[in-house]
Design a protein around this motif. Structure first.
Motif, PDB file in Angstrom:
ATOM      1  N   VAL A 175     -28.674  70.113  -0.565  1.00  0.00           N
ATOM      2  CA  VAL A 175     -29.329  69.111  -0.799  1.00  0.00           C
ATOM      3  C   VAL A 175     -28.950  67.810   0.282  1.00  0.00           C
ATOM      4  O   VAL A 175     -27.564  67.375   0.082  1.00  0.00           O
ATOM      5  N   ALA A 184     -27.885  64.348   1.711  1.00  0.00           N
ATOM      6  CA  ALA A 184     -27.372  63.102   0.897  1.00  0.00           C
ATOM      7  C   ALA A 184     -28.533  62.078   0.516  1.00  0.00           C
ATOM      8  O   ALA A 184     -28.847  61.598  -0.511  1.00  0.00           O
ATOM      9  N   ARG A 195     -30.215  63.371  -2.590  1.00  0.00           N
ATOM     10  CA  ARG A 195     -29.781  63.432  -3.939  1.00  0.00           C
ATOM     11  C   ARG A 195     -29.972  62.494  -4.845  1.00  0.00           C
ATOM     12  O   ARG A 195     -30.005  61.209  -4.735  1.00  0.00           O
ATOM     13  N   PRO A 206     -32.805  72.961  -6.333  1.00  0.00           N
ATOM     14  CA  PRO A 206     -32.254  71.788  -6.914  1.00  0.00           C
ATOM     15  C   PRO A 206     -33.051  70.655  -6.844  1.00  0.00           C
ATOM     16  O   PRO A 206     -34.014  70.447  -6.117  1.00  0.00           O
ATOM     17  N   LEU A 264     -34.536  67.099  -6.386  1.00  0.00           N
ATOM     18  CA  LEU A 264     -34.432  66.352  -5.187  1.00  0.00           C
ATOM     19  C   LEU A 264     -35.103  64.777  -5.509  1.00  0.00           C
ATOM     20  O   LEU A 264     -35.638  64.795  -6.482  1.00  0.00           O
ATOM     21  N   ARG A 268     -37.857  61.648  -9.193  1.00  0.00           N
ATOM     22  CA  ARG A 268     -36.928  62.988  -9.232  1.00  0.00           C
ATOM     23  C   ARG A 268     -38.040  64.228  -9.223  1.00  0.00           C
ATOM     24  O   ARG A 268     -38.603  64.219 -10.395  1.00  0.00           O
TER      25      ARG A 268
END
Length: 211
Positions: free
Chosen positions: A3, A5, A8, A88, A90, A98
């Motif tokens: 992911v 930066a 995140r 994941p 994001l 999110r």
């Protein structure tokens, strides 16, 4: 999938949502389902995207949310969808979402169409080989000044969050082909409406249109 930066999620806050990344076997080989959002929406106006949206109280998790939204937006038959897993979580900073991308296989394809005419202008199955074709790949400059990958496919300019995920999936799936990734980026055309900064741009005439 690593992911970046900038994507995140924070420790707290943000609106929970999910998108469905639905791969299938189409007339032109493996493909992925995308929607084209209507112009004039408050968020992501005119943008191509994966089907998806915000959590509702009855959603037990990202899978429920992603499939429910896909059914509402495209009319896809959920019986034919085989859930594979999650990428994941994001974070989309400019909208505060999110997002959990849910990977799925279209085991039994069904007819799809813009089922939610208030939000969805079009539904299209985009072949992976068109996404991987270097002739369809460009870099664009986002409204915040950053640059990122984009795809010109089926008369659409796919950019932003959706393009970033597709770019990573091409790499992870072994589909990526060498393409001109120069330092220069063309100005981003925003289809049909103002961007987050209130500016307006006309759609680019260069998109390749396939029928």
């Amino acid at each position: 999938m690593a992911v970046p930066a900038a994507m995140r999620p924070p420790e707290s806050g943000g609106r929970r949502s999910a998108v469905l990344i639905l791969f299938g076997e189409g007339e032109h080989g493996p493909d992925v389902l995308l929607i084209q959002r209507n112009n004039g929406l408050r968020r992501h106006s005119g943008q191509p995207a994966f089907p998806g949206g915000s959590f509702e109280p009855d959603d037990e998790g990202p899978e429920d949310c992603a499939v429910r939204e896909a059914v509402e937006e495209t009319g896809v038959d959920p019986v034919g969808i085989e859930l594979l897993g999650r990428l994941p979580e994001l974070f989309i900073r400019h909208s505060g979402f999110r997002v959990v991308p849910v990977l799925a296989w279209w085991r039994e394809p069904s007819d799809v169409h813009p089922a939610d005419s208030g939000e969805v202008a079009g539904v299209v199955r985009v072949p992976v080989n068109e996404l991987a074709d270097p002739a369809n790949r460009v870099r664009v400059r986002h409204p915040n000044g950053s640059t990122g990958p984009a795809f010109r496919v089926r008369g659409m300019l796919v950019w932003g969050f959706t393009a970033a995920i597709l770019n990573r999936l091409l790499v992870l799936g072994g589909w990526e082909r060498p393409w001109l990734d120069s330092a220069e980026a063309e100005p981003l055309p925003l289809p049909g409406g103002p961007d987050e900064d209130g500016r307006r741009a006309e759609p680019s005439p260069r998109g390749r249109r396939d029928s």
